[in-house]
Write an enzyme that holds these catalytic residues in place. Structure first.
Site, PDB file in Angstrom:
ATOM      1  N   ASN A   1      35.395  42.915  43.906  1.00 40.99           N
ATOM      2  CA  ASN A   1      34.017  43.068  44.344  1.00 40.99           C
ATOM      3  C   ASN A   1      33.901  44.167  45.407  1.00 40.99           C
ATOM      4  OD1 ASN A   1      31.118  42.448  44.700  1.00 40.99           O
ATOM      5  ND2 ASN A   1      31.645  40.540  43.684  1.00 40.99           N
ATOM      6  N   ARG A   2      32.784  44.196  46.123  1.00 44.86           N
ATOM      7  CA  ARG A   2      32.459  45.345  46.983  1.00 44.86           C
ATOM      8  C   ARG A   2      32.789  45.113  48.452  1.00 44.86           C
ATOM      9  NH1 ARG A   2      29.109  44.836  42.794  1.00 44.86           N
ATOM     10  NH2 ARG A   2      28.686  46.708  41.571  1.00 44.86           N
TER      11      ARG A   2
ATOM     12  N   HIS B   1      36.471  46.696  43.690  1.00 42.18           N
ATOM     13  CA  HIS B   1      37.602  46.230  42.870  1.00 42.18           C
ATOM     14  C   HIS B   1      38.919  46.940  43.187  1.00 42.18           C
ATOM     15  CE1 HIS B   1      34.948  43.639  40.777  1.00 42.18           C
ATOM     16  NE2 HIS B   1      34.494  44.495  39.878  1.00 42.18           N
TER      17      HIS B   1
ATOM     18  N   HIS C   1      38.667  39.963  35.369  1.00 45.88           N
ATOM     19  CA  HIS C   1      37.375  40.573  35.041  1.00 45.88           C
ATOM     20  C   HIS C   1      37.114  40.576  33.531  1.00 45.88           C
ATOM     21  CE1 HIS C   1      33.874  43.074  35.545  1.00 45.88           C
ATOM     22  NE2 HIS C   1      34.124  43.297  36.829  1.00 45.88           N
ATOM     23  N   SER C   2      37.417  39.482  32.862  1.00 47.48           N
ATOM     24  CA  SER C   2      37.138  39.403  31.422  1.00 47.48           C
ATOM     25  C   SER C   2      35.640  39.325  31.157  1.00 47.48           C
ATOM     26  CB  SER C   2      37.825  38.182  30.806  1.00 47.48           C
ATOM     27  OG  SER C   2      39.215  38.383  30.721  1.00 47.48           O
ATOM     28  N   TYR C   3      35.240  40.024  30.095  1.00 48.36           N
ATOM     29  CA  TYR C   3      33.864  39.948  29.586  1.00 48.36           C
ATOM     30  C   TYR C   3      33.899  39.052  28.355  1.00 48.36           C
ATOM     31  CZ  TYR C   3      32.450  44.219  32.181  1.00 48.36           C
ATOM     32  OH  TYR C   3      32.160  45.153  33.141  1.00 48.36           O
TER      33      TYR C   3
ATOM     34  N   ASP D   1      23.990  40.140  38.531  1.00 42.62           N
ATOM     35  CA  ASP D   1      25.251  40.671  39.067  1.00 42.62           C
ATOM     36  C   ASP D   1      25.393  40.093  40.466  1.00 42.62           C
ATOM     37  OD1 ASP D   1      27.587  42.026  39.449  1.00 42.62           O
ATOM     38  OD2 ASP D   1      26.726  44.037  39.432  1.00 42.62           O
TER      39      ASP D   1
ATOM     40  N   GLU E   1      33.475  35.792  37.132  1.00 44.19           N
ATOM     41  CA  GLU E   1      34.620  36.194  37.947  1.00 44.19           C
ATOM     42  C   GLU E   1      34.750  35.252  39.145  1.00 44.19           C
ATOM     43  OE1 GLU E   1      34.009  40.552  38.759  1.00 44.19           O
ATOM     44  OE2 GLU E   1      32.342  40.128  37.409  1.00 44.19           O
TER      45      GLU E   1
END
Length: 348
Positions: A78-79, A104, A176-178, A242, A308
């Site tokens: 994340n940020r 990330h 980070h799987s979609y 998000d 996540e």
């Protein structure tokens, strides 16, 4: 366990793909580049196997630009605002790779590193280790990370994270799987029904950095405490989902139920359990059709979604958030379980 060569990096390092299979027909593939989950195939309500994560069939896809498909994000997922934080009186400057912020792990985070693999065939598990050197991407301390993927016959993919350091450092690891449980049977993932076990979320500013406030989700389009499809209220959320949710069942050491997702057409269901305090729910807003993945599928906007499990964004700069600081002599430990099942008439 099956092992095969998946390709070579530009530097000539061989990358292998490892396949875990359980007795119920679930198959998971992992590569030692980025500790990436490249594939998860699970049966639908009719027993037909299908691909339920976004990814590529060759290494070249992962070496090119992509939005962290299946990767371990770190040292800090994340940020981090403006790529800066202060620890023990010293200011650290990190790589800026997301507008004005650090995302990330930076320009070459854990998702772009080659990991060392130990096969644990008897446990149907794979251990991946990586040592992040002092100063890498601006972070302090030599950090040794161990990620273990295991696949059980209860249809659970368990991800265990461990880390130690020789200097105090922030750490926030996630996968980070979609996901798209329709497995190619739908235009996008907006029809998935989602429950998030969270009463609050971390509200963010225009740069997706938390303000520090934790508003209630009740009565807003952020509320997934009862089942809603992803698409039902997404137009009420600027840019789409998000956001980091503050998990109600987080116990720090005990796994708590964080999320449940149902795909009505195929009957596939996903439950997420974690020891982490937060979960980032992301609706694939930046997918734009420029990437083609498994079976030639074009990854258009909202084609996949992420759950996540993590600590909150920008935690090193937010004293009221759960701490992400790991100190020498301590061991960072977190676990997450993705459990796959199908809904059929006997369960409804």
């Amino acid at each position: 366990m099956k092992k095969e060569v998946f390709g070579k990096t530009p530097e000539g390092t061989q990358i292998n793909r490892y396949t875990l299979t359980n007795q119920n027909g679930i198959t998971i593939r992992i590569i030692n580049y980025g500790a990436i989950i490249t594939s998860i195939q699970t049966p639908d309500k009719n027993g037909q196997a299908g691909e339920v994560v976004l990814g590529f069939d060759n290494l070249e896809g992962y070496l090119a630009e992509h939005p962290y498909f299946g990767a371990v994000a770190g040292r800090c997922a994340n940020r981090i605002a403006k790529g800066k934080f202060t620890l023990d009186g010293k200011e650290y400057t990190l790589a800026i790779n997301n507008g004005p912020n650090h995302l990330h792990g930076g320009l070459k985070g854990f998702d772009k590193q080659v990991w060392t693999v130990t096969e644990l065939s008897e446990q149907n598990a794979l251990e991946l280790t990586y040592t992040s050197k002092d100063g890498e991407e601006g972070y302090p301390g030599n950090l040794t990370v161990l990620v273990t993927y295991s696949l059980t016959n209860n249809n659970e993919l368990k991800i265990d994270y461990e880390a130690t350091t020789d200097k105090a450092t922030p750490i926030n690891l996630t996968n980070h799987s979609y996901f798209n449980l329709a497995a190619g049977q739908a235009e996008d993932a907006l029809n998935h029904e989602v429950v998030l076990y969270a009463e609050r979320y971390t509200i963010v500013d225009e740069n997706l950095i938390p303000t520090g406030e934790l508003p209630l989700v009740a009565g807003t389009a952020m509320d997934f405490s009862s089942p809603h499809t992803i698409g039902s209220r997404i137009n009420q959320v600027t840019g789409g989902y998000d956001h980091n949710y503050v998990l109600t069942n987080s116990q720090n050491e005990e796994l708590g139920l964080a999320a449940m997702v149902n795909e009505p057409q195929t009957g596939r269901q996903l439950e997420v359990y974690t020891t982490q305090p937060g979960i980032q729910f992301y609706s694939g807003n930046f997918l734009d059709g420029s990437l083609t993945g498994h079976q030639g599928e074009v990854y258009k906007k909202h084609y996949g979604f992420c759950l996540e499990t993590q600590h909150f964004p920008d935690s090193p700069n937010q004293p009221n958030f759960p701490s992400t600081i790991l100190k020498p002599g301590e061991t960072f430990k977190q676990s997450t379980v993705y459990k796959f099942s199908v809904r059929n008439n006997t369960q409804e």
